[in-house]
Design a protein around this motif. Structure first.
Motif: not given
Ligand code: NAP
Length: 487
Positions: A4-6, A14-16, A56-59, A156-157
């Motif tokens: 799930x993307x939060x 990056x995930x795509x 994901x660079x920002x977890x 995280x951002x």
């Protein structure tokens, strides 16, 4: 199970690029990518491989089973997207930088601005072994709004910066010049004599003007200054806002307004482990502010803030969110994403406050008309307007007003500028002259290219579009050789 993307989603896709089944949308080549509030994983096609979470660079991507009370609502936000978007698994984005630029004589590119758009531009250029990048930053520290804009309680951002920790090979072709302002310390013409191309990625430095009586009074602090104050911006770190009143007013209904209200409402003890400035932390420890009123002139369904940021705020147990149920539309919207936002606001509107909590009041349909006071702010006058009732005036007592009403680009000496959009006229990043022809060797990326929209990762696609144009021009022989390449 699915991933799930939060809330932290930075949209840099990056995930795509790593998803083996193409279940993350919108992709950069799909409509809606530029305005997406976050990307979404289709729970029906996710194969639970976790490649997206690793990339994901920002977890921001979590296995569904590990979601907490605060992040669980994002499972619905992800799934809702696919109620009216059929997943298209054949994403074809190029995974390689195209034909590499190599050669003994490097292609020299100057990038102006070290924020997200400048850094994504540099990253895209440095994939080519034959490119050298000089980055110019007028401040004494890099990273632009990632450093001076992102709220300190969103660490995280800020981690997005880690991906610009270039490898030694890339670092040898990258030079960061801090404290150098284009137009003052170096001119556009000089940059062009030293480089094949110059990319302007200098953001939107100015802010919109409130334009109502009383706006210049002491106690009115525009969002860039206020956020700069708590983020240790060299120009704004000494702002010294008066936090002695019980109530602050934030004008505007975007994510910046939510950030500022949230920082004012947060117990300073929660902020001690963040990178908030020491001066701001000290001032917040002595703050008397108990209530922050956010004034939005539109209806809640049209507010500028994003659902992920609203959700993040609503999940804070230490902050009450107050909403007048009469502000909500009588008929809930049918569109799934709008329905999710409506349900969140409706729940907040009926949740009783917790004694002792600080509170953020979201007032919709409310336009500020006057800021009152002689030298300093004492109150703000507003007008409430709904389609069904006559305008209702109101007055809110306060000594601090923070307009968070959006940003605008600043004209760069010797460059074309559109005074209506406050951007540099361009097509796919190529800067255009007033007659509409490309200005050879001059490019733009980020907010100064497209206006102040999107989140950090939106700048990756924007920068890559610009770099594609620049490299195509290089291959077509359209970039002039620098006349004084050494400095
Ligand atoms: P924004 O989203 O454009 O919001 C500006 C707000 O100011 C709107 O509600 C607008 O109302 C209001 N406004 C403008 N002029 C006004 C006036 N004269 N009087 C009263 N209200 C006025 O801008 P932003 O909040 O500065 O954000 C900029 C960008 O950064 C956005 O893309 C945002 O998503 C992004 N950002 C993201 C995050 C995050 O993801 N955590 C955090 C911060 C910023 P109208 O709608 O009525 O015009």
């Amino acid at each position: 199970m699915t991933y799930v993307i939060t809330q932290n989603c930075c949209n840099d896709a990056s995930c795509v690029a790593v998803c083996p089944v193409g279940c993350i949308h919108p992709t950069p080549d799909e409509p809606g990518f530029a305005t997406a509030e976050l990307l979404h994983i289709d729970p029906a096609t996710c194969i639970d491989c976790g490649a997206c979470a690793d990339a994901c660079p920002v977890d921001a991507i979590r296995p569904e089973a590990t979601l907490t009370a605060a992040t669980r609502p994002f499972a619905r936000v992800n799934a809702d997207y696919y109620r009216d978007h059929a997943p298209t698994p054949n994403f074809t984005r190029a995974q390689h930088p195209g034909e590499l630029v190599t050669g003994a004589t490097p292609l020299r590119v100057a990038v102006i601005g070290s924020g997200a758009a400048g850094l994504y531009s540099a990253a895209a250029l440095l994939r080519h072994p034959g490119v050298k990048v000089d980055m110019f930053e007028k401040l004494s520290a890099p990273h632009g709004l990632i450093r001076h804009g992102v709220a300190p309680d969103h660490p995280a951002t800020k981690r997005v910066i880690d991906q610009f920790d270039f490898t030694p090979a890339k670092r040898s072709r990258f030079q960061l010049h801090l404290g150098v302002a284009v137009g003052t310390d170096i001119s556009h013409a000089e940059l062009l004599t030293r480089h094949h191309a110059v990319i302007y990625a200098c953001g939107a430095e100015n802010h919109n003007q409130l334009g109502i009586p009383g706006a210049p009074l002491r106690g009115v602090h525009y969002a860039n200054a206020f956020a700069g104050w708590y983020n240790n911006h060299p120009i704004h770190r000494d702002l010294s806002p008066d936090l002695s009143a019980r109530r602050a007013v934030v004008i505007g209904n975007g994510n910046v307004a939510l950030d500022i209200a949230r920082i004012l409402a947060t117990d300073p003890a929660r902020l001690t482990a963040t990178d908030i400035s020491d001066t701001a932390l000290k001032a917040l420890r002595h703050s008397n502010i108990e209530e922050i009123i956010i004034l939005g002139r539109r209806a809640p369904e049209h507010a500028s803030f994003t659902t992920p940021e609203l959700l993040g705020l609503l999940e804070r147990p230490d902050i009450d969110i107050l909403i007048d149920p009469a502000d909500l539309p009588h008929q809930p919207p049918t569109d799934p994403a709008a329905r999710t936002r409506h349900d969140l606001l409706a729940t907040a509107a009926t949740t009783p406050p917790t004694p002792g909590n600080r509170r953020i009041t979201l007032r919709f349909h409310t336009t500020p008309t006057h800021i009152l006071g002689t030298e300093a702010v004492t109150a703000i006058r507003t007008e409430r307007t709904t389609p069904t009732s006559p305008p209702t005036p109101d007055e809110i007592t306060t000594t601090i007003v923070i307009p968070a009403i959006g940003f605008r680009g600043k004209q760069i000496p010797d460059l074309p500028f559109n005074p209506r959009t406050h951007t540099i006229p361009n097509t796919r990043g190529r800067v255009l002259t007033p007659t509409g022809t490309p200005l050879p060797g001059v490019y733009t990326a980020g907010w100064i290219k497209r206006g102040p929209t999107g989140v950090i990762g939106t700048n990756r696609t924007c920068a890559e579009e610009t770099i594609t144009s620049l490299l195509a021009d290089h291959r077509a022989g359209l970039l002039a050789e620098p006349t004084s390449p050494r400095h």
